[in-house]
Scaffold this motif. Structure first.
Motif, PDB file in Angstrom:
ATOM      1  N   GLN A   1      -7.021  44.854  26.890  1.00 43.74           N
ATOM      2  CA  GLN A   1      -6.670  44.273  25.593  1.00 43.74           C
ATOM      3  C   GLN A   1      -5.779  45.191  24.754  1.00 43.74           C
ATOM      4  N   ASN A   2      -6.052  46.479  24.838  1.00 43.40           N
ATOM      5  CA  ASN A   2      -5.366  47.499  24.043  1.00 43.40           C
ATOM      6  C   ASN A   2      -5.590  47.330  22.541  1.00 43.40           C
ATOM      7  N   GLU A   3      -6.610  46.568  22.177  1.00 43.94           N
ATOM      8  CA  GLU A   3      -6.982  46.432  20.780  1.00 43.94           C
ATOM      9  C   GLU A   3      -8.454  46.062  20.692  1.00 43.94           C
ATOM     10  N   ILE A   4      -9.031  46.320  19.532  1.00 39.54           N
ATOM     11  CA  ILE A   4     -10.425  45.963  19.275  1.00 39.54           C
ATOM     12  C   ILE A   4     -10.450  44.976  18.121  1.00 39.54           C
ATOM     13  N   LYS A   5     -11.026  43.808  18.366  1.00 43.94           N
ATOM     14  CA  LYS A   5     -11.109  42.767  17.339  1.00 43.94           C
ATOM     15  C   LYS A   5     -12.496  42.824  16.702  1.00 43.94           C
ATOM     16  N   LEU A   6     -12.533  43.191  15.429  1.00 44.25           N
ATOM     17  CA  LEU A   6     -13.806  43.381  14.737  1.00 44.25           C
ATOM     18  C   LEU A   6     -14.543  42.060  14.541  1.00 44.25           C
ATOM     19  N   LEU A   7     -15.865  42.127  14.631  1.00 34.81           N
ATOM     20  CA  LEU A   7     -16.737  41.000  14.319  1.00 34.81           C
ATOM     21  C   LEU A   7     -17.388  41.248  12.964  1.00 34.81           C
ATOM     22  N   HIS A   8     -17.746  40.172  12.272  1.00 37.56           N
ATOM     23  CA  HIS A   8     -18.388  40.332  10.973  1.00 37.56           C
ATOM     24  C   HIS A   8     -19.741  41.030  11.125  1.00 37.56           C
TER      25      HIS A   8
END
Length: 359
Positions: free
Chosen positions: A284-291
């Motif tokens: 992914q090369n990114e981290i998608k934050l969760l609430h």
């Protein structure tokens, strides 16, 4: 209240909770005691909102149905408000005394004399709290004696610090600092460079997110769980971890050891939390934050006992990735937050969280 205040002033009144809705909020007070005067003399009720600056309205009572009161609330502008009740910000001044080096903020090599000069240059020592962490290696190398001499010298000079404390680190952190022998050891290997991006659920970059590199605990340390503590969505003690922060574009750089499995954990007080394994991150090369998740705990009262609630979020070890324990302690929260009866608003989502009751 009737116009004749001598008869009914403060006769009725109640606190009514506001139910929050998409269009705003609504509160219903079921019933008003009014004087049914056949002459039709106007009667009023005063409504006070427990909001910033306490807006109030006096409205005429409708004797034939609901008496409606509407408030239009502007968002509070904290930049123009007096903050007489706020506690002054205290600057942390962490110093790691390791086996071979003294490290300001855990990163900058410094000598006792240079540290003394920095203290002398402080404009307002009363807003600074130096904290010294003495590693196990430093204790074995008898560096504690040097620290005690330095502390005595500083105290004799009369610096009016907010506090002057000594603490310890985890065995894992001690191992890291005690293996730094020269300033060159602080320079990462360019071949290990890893870059990525932190984004929110909509894919927008998140600035100022804390990004932590979580690796396995060294073999020589018997306790294998990677421990960390959070306070209101931030790492409690960054000195304990190898970490960085994302820039304005959400970008970050870390240097994980080659050939090892690891996690990258990202967190932001408003935007959320997420951690990924190195294998998943590579795709992914990114981290998608969760609430963040939240929790409010109600405890039955116990006579003559003071109770608090602590949390521990656990991630099990698996196939080379370490077990993680993310702890939150009620005693770490600021006094204002502790007024909310055992409410936590920054709980890592999805993973199992244990609640412990403390007397």
């Amino acid at each position: 209240m009737p116009e004749d205040k001598s008869r009914y002033t403060e006769l009725i009144g109640a606190d009514v909770p506001i139910k929050v809705m998409e269009s705003g909020g609504k509160a219903l007070f079921p019933g008003l005691a009014i004087d049914l005067d056949p002459a039709g003399i106007p009667q009023k009720v005063e409504v006070i909102l427990q909001y910033h600056k306490g807006p109030r309205q006096g409205v005429q009572i409708n004797p034939n149905g609901e008496t409606q009161v509407n408030f239009e609330l502007a968002q509070r502008d904290s930049t123009n408000e007096e903050t007489t009740d706020a506690q002054p910000a205290i600057e942390k001044f962490p110093v790691v005394i390791a086996q071979h080096l003294i490290l300001l903020n855990g990163r900058q090599p410094i000598t006792w004399d240079e540290l003394n000069t920095k203290f002398a240059e402080l404009k307002n020592p009363s807003k600074v709290q130096p904290t010294f962490y003495v590693t196990r290696g430093a204790m074995a190398a008898r560096r504690m004696e040097d620290f005690l001499k330095f502390r005595s010298r500083v105290l004799r000079k009369g610096f009016q610090f907010h506090g002057f404390s000594q603490g310890s680190l985890s065995a894992r952190a001690d191992y890291y600092y005690d293996h730094i022998q020269t300033e060159a050891d602080l320079q990462p290997d360019p071949a290990d460079k890893l870059t990525g991006r932190i984004v929110d659920l909509n894919g927008k970059p998140v600035a100022d997110a804390e990004v932590v590199l979580i690796t396995s605990v060294p073999e020589s340390i018997s306790y294998k769980t990677y421990e960390m503590a959070l306070v209101q969505g931030r790492i409690r003690n960054p000195i304990e971890h190898r970490m960085t922060r994302s820039n304005s574009q959400g970008e970050f750089t870390l240097y994980p050891p080659a050939g090892e499995k690891y996690y990258i954990m990202a967190l932001h007080p408003e935007q959320g939390f997420k951690f990924d394994s190195n294998e998943y991150f590579a795709s992914q090369n990114e981290i998608k934050l969760l609430h963040w998740s939240g929790l409010k705990v109600n405890l039955a009262k116990v006579p003559e006992e003071t109770q608090t609630v602590n949390l521990s979020t656990r991630v099990d070890a698996r196939a080379g990735w370490p077990e993680i324990s993310i702890n939150q302690y009620w005693s770490d929260l600021p006094a204002e937050a502790q007024k909310q009866q055992f409410a936590y608003h920054h709980i890592p989502p999805i993973n199992q969280t244990l609640i412990s009751r403390v007397f």
